[in-house]
Design a protein around this motif. Structure first.
Motif, mmCIF file in Angstrom:
data_model
loop_
_atom_site.group_PDB
_atom_site.id
_atom_site.type_symbol
_atom_site.label_atom_id
_atom_site.label_comp_id
_atom_site.label_asym_id
_atom_site.label_seq_id
_atom_site.Cartn_x
_atom_site.Cartn_y
_atom_site.Cartn_z
ATOM 1 N N MET A 171 0.850 -1.177 0.000
ATOM 2 C CA MET A 171 0.000 0.000 0.000
ATOM 3 C C MET A 171 0.894 1.239 0.000
ATOM 4 S SD MET A 171 -3.025 0.577 2.697
ATOM 5 C CE MET A 171 -4.650 0.848 2.145
ATOM 6 N N THR A 172 0.682 2.123 -0.981
ATOM 7 C CA THR A 172 1.511 3.320 -1.082
ATOM 8 C C THR A 172 1.049 4.367 -0.072
ATOM 9 O OG1 THR A 172 0.107 4.369 -2.731
ATOM 10 C CG2 THR A 172 1.850 2.893 -3.550
ATOM 11 N N LEU A 173 1.861 5.402 0.068
ATOM 12 C CA LEU A 173 1.541 6.468 1.019
ATOM 13 C C LEU A 173 0.235 7.159 0.649
ATOM 14 C CD1 LEU A 173 2.350 8.220 3.426
ATOM 15 C CD2 LEU A 173 3.620 9.667 1.839
ATOM 16 N N ILE A 174 0.026 7.389 -0.637
ATOM 17 C CA ILE A 174 -1.193 8.062 -1.074
ATOM 18 C C ILE A 174 -2.418 7.201 -0.767
ATOM 19 C CG2 ILE A 174 -2.445 8.867 -3.122
ATOM 20 C CD1 ILE A 174 0.260 9.770 -4.244
ATOM 21 N N GLU A 175 -2.309 5.903 -0.984
ATOM 22 C CA GLU A 175 -3.430 5.005 -0.668
ATOM 23 C C GLU A 175 -3.708 4.989 0.829
ATOM 24 O OE1 GLU A 175 -2.035 1.387 -2.379
ATOM 25 O OE2 GLU A 175 -2.993 1.779 -4.308
ATOM 26 N N LYS A 176 -2.644 5.017 1.627
ATOM 27 C CA LYS A 176 -2.829 5.054 3.079
ATOM 28 C C LYS A 176 -3.511 6.345 3.502
ATOM 29 C CE LYS A 176 0.980 2.040 4.389
ATOM 30 N NZ LYS A 176 2.261 1.926 5.066
ATOM 31 N N LEU A 177 -3.075 7.470 2.895
ATOM 32 C CA LEU A 177 -3.694 8.751 3.224
ATOM 33 C C LEU A 177 -5.170 8.756 2.828
ATOM 34 C CD1 LEU A 177 -0.946 11.345 2.227
ATOM 35 C CD2 LEU A 177 -1.717 10.757 4.523
ATOM 36 N N ARG A 178 -5.473 8.220 1.662
ATOM 37 C CA ARG A 178 -6.870 8.164 1.230
ATOM 38 C C ARG A 178 -7.705 7.291 2.155
ATOM 39 N NH1 ARG A 178 -6.522 7.671 -5.303
ATOM 40 N NH2 ARG A 178 -6.073 9.864 -5.675
ATOM 41 N N ALA A 179 -7.078 6.300 2.738
ATOM 42 C CA ALA A 179 -7.811 5.400 3.623
ATOM 43 C C ALA A 179 -8.031 6.012 5.004
ATOM 44 C CB ALA A 179 -7.063 4.071 3.746
ATOM 45 N N TYR A 180 -7.038 6.732 5.516
ATOM 46 C CA TYR A 180 -7.113 7.176 6.916
ATOM 47 C C TYR A 180 -7.491 8.635 7.112
ATOM 48 C CZ TYR A 180 -4.913 2.724 7.900
ATOM 49 O OH TYR A 180 -4.647 1.384 7.985
ATOM 50 N N VAL A 181 -7.187 9.510 6.170
ATOM 51 C CA VAL A 181 -7.459 10.940 6.355
ATOM 52 C C VAL A 181 -8.949 11.216 6.564
ATOM 53 C CG1 VAL A 181 -7.400 13.180 5.181
ATOM 54 C CG2 VAL A 181 -5.348 11.786 5.298
ATOM 55 N N PRO A 182 -9.865 10.630 5.790
ATOM 56 C CA PRO A 182 -11.283 10.909 6.056
ATOM 57 C C PRO A 182 -11.715 10.538 7.474
ATOM 58 C CG PRO A 182 -11.054 9.867 3.929
ATOM 59 C CD PRO A 182 -9.705 9.819 4.591
ATOM 60 N N TRP A 183 -11.185 9.433 7.982
ATOM 61 C CA TRP A 183 -11.537 9.030 9.345
ATOM 62 C C TRP A 183 -10.952 9.987 10.372
ATOM 63 C CZ3 TRP A 183 -15.302 5.727 9.804
ATOM 64 C CH2 TRP A 183 -15.571 4.868 8.756
ATOM 65 N N ILE A 184 -9.755 10.471 10.122
ATOM 66 C CA ILE A 184 -9.137 11.439 11.043
ATOM 67 C C ILE A 184 -9.931 12.738 11.044
ATOM 68 C CG2 ILE A 184 -7.079 12.850 11.418
ATOM 69 C CD1 ILE A 184 -5.444 10.433 10.328
ATOM 70 N N ILE A 185 -10.308 13.203 9.846
ATOM 71 C CA ILE A 185 -11.094 14.434 9.754
ATOM 72 C C ILE A 185 -12.444 14.259 10.432
ATOM 73 C CG2 ILE A 185 -12.284 15.970 8.129
ATOM 74 C CD1 ILE A 185 -9.912 15.542 6.223
ATOM 75 N N ALA A 186 -13.084 13.121 10.201
ATOM 76 C CA ALA A 186 -14.372 12.860 10.849
ATOM 77 C C ALA A 186 -14.213 12.847 12.371
ATOM 78 C CB ALA A 186 -14.944 11.534 10.367
ATOM 79 N N GLY A 187 -13.137 12.248 12.859
ATOM 80 C CA GLY A 187 -12.878 12.232 14.302
ATOM 81 C C GLY A 187 -12.677 13.629 14.856
ATOM 82 N N ILE A 188 -11.925 14.457 14.148
ATOM 83 C CA ILE A 188 -11.690 15.837 14.594
ATOM 84 C C ILE A 188 -12.999 16.619 14.618
ATOM 85 C CG2 ILE A 188 -10.601 18.022 13.938
ATOM 86 C CD1 ILE A 188 -8.225 16.316 12.901
ATOM 87 N N ILE A 189 -13.806 16.451 13.557
ATOM 88 C CA ILE A 189 -15.097 17.154 13.507
ATOM 89 C C ILE A 189 -15.992 16.717 14.660
ATOM 90 C CG2 ILE A 189 -17.239 17.355 12.175
ATOM 91 C CD1 ILE A 189 -15.480 17.286 9.640
ATOM 92 N N LEU A 190 -16.059 15.415 14.895
ATOM 93 C CA LEU A 190 -16.908 14.923 15.989
ATOM 94 C C LEU A 190 -16.377 15.334 17.356
ATOM 95 C CD1 LEU A 190 -17.843 11.404 14.632
ATOM 96 C CD2 LEU A 190 -19.297 13.428 14.784
ATOM 97 N N LEU A 191 -15.065 15.379 17.497
ATOM 98 C CA LEU A 191 -14.480 15.844 18.757
ATOM 99 C C LEU A 191 -14.809 17.317 18.997
ATOM 100 C CD1 LEU A 191 -12.720 14.826 21.082
ATOM 101 C CD2 LEU A 191 -10.724 15.615 19.817
#
Length: 127
Positions: free
Chosen positions: A1-21
């Motif tokens: 898994m490349t860095l870009i694929e990892k970012l695409r996989a995890y960034v939305p969840w991180i942003i959602a977590g920040i918004i919910l926090l």
């Protein structure tokens, strides 16, 4: 898994977590303000409704985007499988089709249909 694929996989969840926090902190702030005057509370509730709509829209966008991405991946896999099956079926048809006679007096309806089927199978096999 490349860095870009990892970012695409995890960034939305991180942003959602920040918004919910942030939303949780805002709810905590609102609960602390329950003792304020009615006029101030009305203004806070109005702001809360706006923030709530933005939070729900952002989280819905993020999760909806993830759902659509997984649907696209599934569709691409199904497309590849269908192409393989189409090629295999075209090859099988070509292998099992009888050779149509090539004499001019034997051109009949059955021969024409065999030729059409053979041409179609060859076309699908090439694609």
């Amino acid at each position: 898994m490349t860095l870009i694929e990892k970012l695409r996989a995890y960034v939305p969840w991180i942003i959602a977590g920040i918004i919910l926090l942030g939303y949780a902190f805002f709810i905590s702030f609102m609960t602390e303000k329950t003792k304020t005057s009615d006029e101030e509370w009305l203004k806070l509730v109005y702001i809360f409704g706006s923030v709530e709509a933005i939070v729900f829209a952002a989280v819905g966008f993020i999760f909806g985007n993830e759902v659509n991405r997984s649907r696209v991946i599934t569709a691409e896999k199904n497309e590849d499988k269908a192409k393989r099956e189409k090629n295999e079926l075209a090859k099988e048809i070509l292998d099992k089709l009888p050779v149509a006679p090539s004499t001019p007096d034997s051109v009949n309806f059955e021969t024409q249909n065999l030729n059409k089927l053979r041409n179609m199978a060859e076309k699908y096999r090439e694609n």
